[in-house]
Design an enzyme around this catalytic site. Structure first.
Site, PDB file in Angstrom:
ATOM      1  N   HIS A 158      52.818  -0.799  19.778  1.00 29.55           N
ATOM      2  CA  HIS A 158      53.187   0.332  20.662  1.00 29.55           C
ATOM      3  C   HIS A 158      52.938   1.634  19.901  1.00 29.55           C
ATOM      4  O   HIS A 158      53.695   1.980  18.998  1.00 29.55           O
ATOM      5  CB  HIS A 158      54.662   0.242  21.071  1.00 29.55           C
ATOM      6  CG  HIS A 158      55.081   1.323  22.032  1.00 29.55           C
ATOM      7  ND1 HIS A 158      55.695   1.046  23.231  1.00 29.55           N
ATOM      8  CD2 HIS A 158      54.961   2.676  22.002  1.00 29.55           C
ATOM      9  CE1 HIS A 158      55.946   2.177  23.876  1.00 29.55           C
ATOM     10  NE2 HIS A 158      55.512   3.191  23.133  1.00 29.55           N
ATOM     11  N   HIS A 198      51.371   5.887  20.128  1.00 29.75           N
ATOM     12  CA  HIS A 198      50.803   7.061  20.819  1.00 29.75           C
ATOM     13  C   HIS A 198      49.857   7.774  19.856  1.00 29.75           C
ATOM     14  O   HIS A 198      50.272   8.165  18.759  1.00 29.75           O
ATOM     15  CB  HIS A 198      51.914   8.022  21.237  1.00 29.75           C
ATOM     16  CG  HIS A 198      52.894   7.402  22.177  1.00 29.75           C
ATOM     17  ND1 HIS A 198      52.749   7.434  23.547  1.00 29.75           N
ATOM     18  CD2 HIS A 198      54.021   6.680  21.947  1.00 29.75           C
ATOM     19  CE1 HIS A 198      53.747   6.780  24.118  1.00 29.75           C
ATOM     20  NE2 HIS A 198      54.534   6.306  23.164  1.00 29.75           N
ATOM     21  N   LYS A 245      50.835  -0.377  31.470  1.00 31.96           N
ATOM     22  CA  LYS A 245      52.143   0.187  31.100  1.00 31.96           C
ATOM     23  C   LYS A 245      52.854   0.801  32.294  1.00 31.96           C
ATOM     24  O   LYS A 245      52.282   1.621  33.009  1.00 31.96           O
ATOM     25  CB  LYS A 245      51.919   1.260  30.013  1.00 31.96           C
ATOM     26  CG  LYS A 245      53.176   1.994  29.556  1.00 31.96           C
ATOM     27  CD  LYS A 245      54.073   1.118  28.708  1.00 31.96           C
ATOM     28  CE  LYS A 245      55.397   1.790  28.375  1.00 31.96           C
ATOM     29  NZ  LYS A 245      55.324   2.711  27.263  1.00 31.96           N
ATOM     30  N   HIS A 251      58.471   0.675  29.976  1.00 36.28           N
ATOM     31  CA  HIS A 251      59.417   1.648  29.424  1.00 36.28           C
ATOM     32  C   HIS A 251      60.697   1.368  30.207  1.00 36.28           C
ATOM     33  O   HIS A 251      60.824   1.777  31.358  1.00 36.28           O
ATOM     34  CB  HIS A 251      58.920   3.082  29.623  1.00 36.28           C
ATOM     35  CG  HIS A 251      59.861   4.098  29.041  1.00 36.28           C
ATOM     36  ND1 HIS A 251      59.600   4.779  27.878  1.00 36.28           N
ATOM     37  CD2 HIS A 251      61.097   4.478  29.428  1.00 36.28           C
ATOM     38  CE1 HIS A 251      60.630   5.565  27.590  1.00 36.28           C
ATOM     39  NE2 HIS A 251      61.544   5.400  28.520  1.00 36.28           N
ATOM     40  N   HIS A 253      60.213  -0.861  22.970  1.00 37.36           N
ATOM     41  CA  HIS A 253      61.219  -0.108  22.209  1.00 37.36           C
ATOM     42  C   HIS A 253      62.642  -0.320  22.705  1.00 37.36           C
ATOM     43  O   HIS A 253      63.295   0.603  23.181  1.00 37.36           O
ATOM     44  CB  HIS A 253      60.881   1.385  22.144  1.00 37.36           C
ATOM     45  CG  HIS A 253      60.374   2.010  23.429  1.00 37.36           C
ATOM     46  ND1 HIS A 253      60.996   1.856  24.628  1.00 37.36           N
ATOM     47  CD2 HIS A 253      59.291   2.791  23.671  1.00 37.36           C
ATOM     48  CE1 HIS A 253      60.329   2.522  25.554  1.00 37.36           C
ATOM     49  NE2 HIS A 253      59.288   3.087  25.004  1.00 37.36           N
ATOM     50  N   ASP A 296      56.140   2.992  18.252  1.00 33.12           N
ATOM     51  CA  ASP A 296      56.333   4.104  19.198  1.00 33.12           C
ATOM     52  C   ASP A 296      56.123   5.434  18.479  1.00 33.12           C
ATOM     53  O   ASP A 296      56.692   6.453  18.890  1.00 33.12           O
ATOM     54  CB  ASP A 296      57.720   4.041  19.859  1.00 33.12           C
ATOM     55  CG  ASP A 296      57.819   4.960  21.066  1.00 33.12           C
ATOM     56  OD1 ASP A 296      56.775   5.362  21.609  1.00 33.12           O
ATOM     57  OD2 ASP A 296      58.958   5.289  21.453  1.00 33.12           O
TER      58      ASP A 296
HETATM   59  C1  NCD Z   1      56.844   9.045  23.746  1.00 34.53           C
HETATM   60  C2  NCD Z   1      55.765  10.136  23.708  1.00 34.53           C
HETATM   61  O1  NCD Z   1      56.007  11.194  23.119  1.00 34.53           O
HETATM   62  O2  NCD Z   1      54.684   9.935  24.261  1.00 34.53           O
HETATM   63  N1  NCD Z   1      58.111   9.626  23.402  1.00 34.53           N
HETATM   64  C3  NCD Z   1      59.204   8.955  22.975  1.00 34.53           C
HETATM   65  O3  NCD Z   1      60.261   9.584  22.839  1.00 34.53           O
HETATM   66  N2  NCD Z   1      59.173   7.689  22.683  1.00 34.53           N
HETATM   67  C4  NCD Z   1      56.845   8.370  25.081  1.00 34.53           C
HETATM   68  C5  NCD Z   1      57.634   7.087  25.129  1.00 34.53           C
HETATM   69  O4  NCD Z   1      57.222   6.065  24.594  1.00 34.53           O
HETATM   70  O5  NCD Z   1      58.712   7.086  25.738  1.00 34.53           O
HETATM   71 ZN    ZN Z   2      56.117   5.108  23.474  1.00 35.07          ZN
END
Ligand code: NCD
Ligand code: ZN
Length: 346
Positions: free
Chosen positions: A13, A15, A99, A136, A174, A247
């Site tokens: 996971h 970003h 997702k 999520h 998460h 995450d």
């Molecule tokens: C994530 C993001 O910034 O893209 N932020 C977070 O607080 N985890 C998005 C997500 O996974 O919820």
């Molecule tokens: Zn995330």
């Protein structure tokens, strides 16, 4: 034990964003992990296979020369995702999951699902073609307390969804509560969960007691100490349906230290080291490899990685901030902390 060698891990996971930020954060992940499930919450979101393939090319172009790293692409589910889009995704070997962001739940979720009933055809196609759904797991609404969002999601969304689609494979991303950990541990084979370093290391007191610390603010929000303990127990239990998902979510320092700060912790620059810290403190370093390198591939039906990484017991200090391009900086999770496990550079 002063050294531990494990099969190279994967991040299930992650970003990465795009453009300049992508170029700044990607090398950290590529140095540690062989593969990562890349989240599709760009602006605009990655909703089609063509967009996912174009994003994949941009990620590969942003890699430092000579780095082997495989981005595992995902699509962003919306109220309008069709069964044809799902069929195209299932047929594309670099797309590995879809997702579900409930609309309004987190960063860039505005285009997310307003009502799961709208996605029935898409979910039926995923079930049929065995394309996993990543959730999520938060229910949002004016009547939903921030700290109850995960429980409400389990009862009001996830259980009915699992009933309607008994063959659908699901990763509860998460997880943050003892209840969610118990739900996974006692759930069916087709249900798994990722756990982040922040939810293993910190509780909500770290974020709120003695002053608001925005760099601990992520979604789902940090919970109680007893929840953290349950997650730690789950991650280090050896149970095959818990695995690593950082995450790691880059937001600039200015966007975090703000009257309306963004949600997300950036951990890519020390991800496996932070997990090693957690597993070592629990006396369970022997179970790090399962969590980080074996359970994820088994769930995703992918081969395990053939090479390995070595962590050495040696103190080092996480930097206070790192450059993010365009004059911006980013504060990593645990900034300024001393970590006790260091990635060995070959
Ligand atoms: C994530 C993001 O910034 O893209 N932020 C977070 O607080 N985890 C998005 C997500 O996974 O919820
Ligand atoms: Zn995330």
């Amino acid at each position: 034990m002063d050294q531990i060698t494990i099969r190279r891990p994967d991040d299930w996971h992650l970003h990465l964003r795009d453009g300049d930020v992508l170029r700044h954060v990607l090398p950290f992940t590529a140095r540690r992990f062989a593969r990562a499930i890349v989240m599709p919450n760009l602006v605009p979101p990655v909703t089609t296979v063509d967009q996912a393939l174009a994003y994949r090319r941009r990620i590969l172009e942003a890699l430092p020369p000579g780095t082997a790293f495989e981005p595992l692409m995902t699509l962003y589910l919306t109220d309008r995702t069709t069964a044809e889009t799902i069929a195209a995704a299932a047929a594309e070997e670099s797309v590995h999951a879809v997702k579900l962001y409930p609309a309004g739940a987190t960063t860039n979720s505005d285009a997310g699902v307003t009502d799961i009933a709208h996605c029935d055809q898409a979910l039926a196609a995923m079930e049929e073609l065995d394309l996993p759904l990543l959730v999520h797991g938060e229910t949002v609404g004016d009547d939903v307390d921030m700290f109850d969002r995960e429980h409400r999601f389990i009862d009001e969304r996830l259980l009915p969804l699992m009933d309607r689609h008994p063959g659908l494979r699901i990763v509860f991303e998460h997880i943050t509560t003892a209840r969610a950990a118990e739900f996974i541990a006692s759930g069916p084979q087709r249900l798994a969960a990722t756990i982040t370093p922040q939810h293993l290391l910190f509780n909500r007191n770290h974020m709120l007691a003695g002053g608001i610390r925005p760099h601990y603010y992520c979604l789902p929000i940090l919970k109680r100490e007893r929840d953290r303990e349950a997650l730690l127990e789950a991650a280090t239990s050896g149970h095959p349906r818990f695995f690593l998902g950082t995450d790691s979510a880059p937001h600039s320092r200015a966007d975090k230290e703000n009257a309306c700060g963004c949600a997300g912790c950036f951990s890519a620059c020390a991800a496996i080291e932070l997990y090693a810290e957690v597993f070592a403190a629990a006396g369970r370093l022997d179970r790090l490899e399962g969590f980080a390198s074996l359970h994820g591939p088994a769930f995703y039906h992918l081969p395990v990685n053939q090479d390995s990484i070595t962590l050495t017991r040696s103190g080092w200090c996480l930097p206070d901030a790192l450059p993010l391009g365009d004059g911006q900086s980013i504060v990593p999770l645990g900034a300024g902390r001393t970590l006790h496990w260091q990635l060995h550079t070959h």
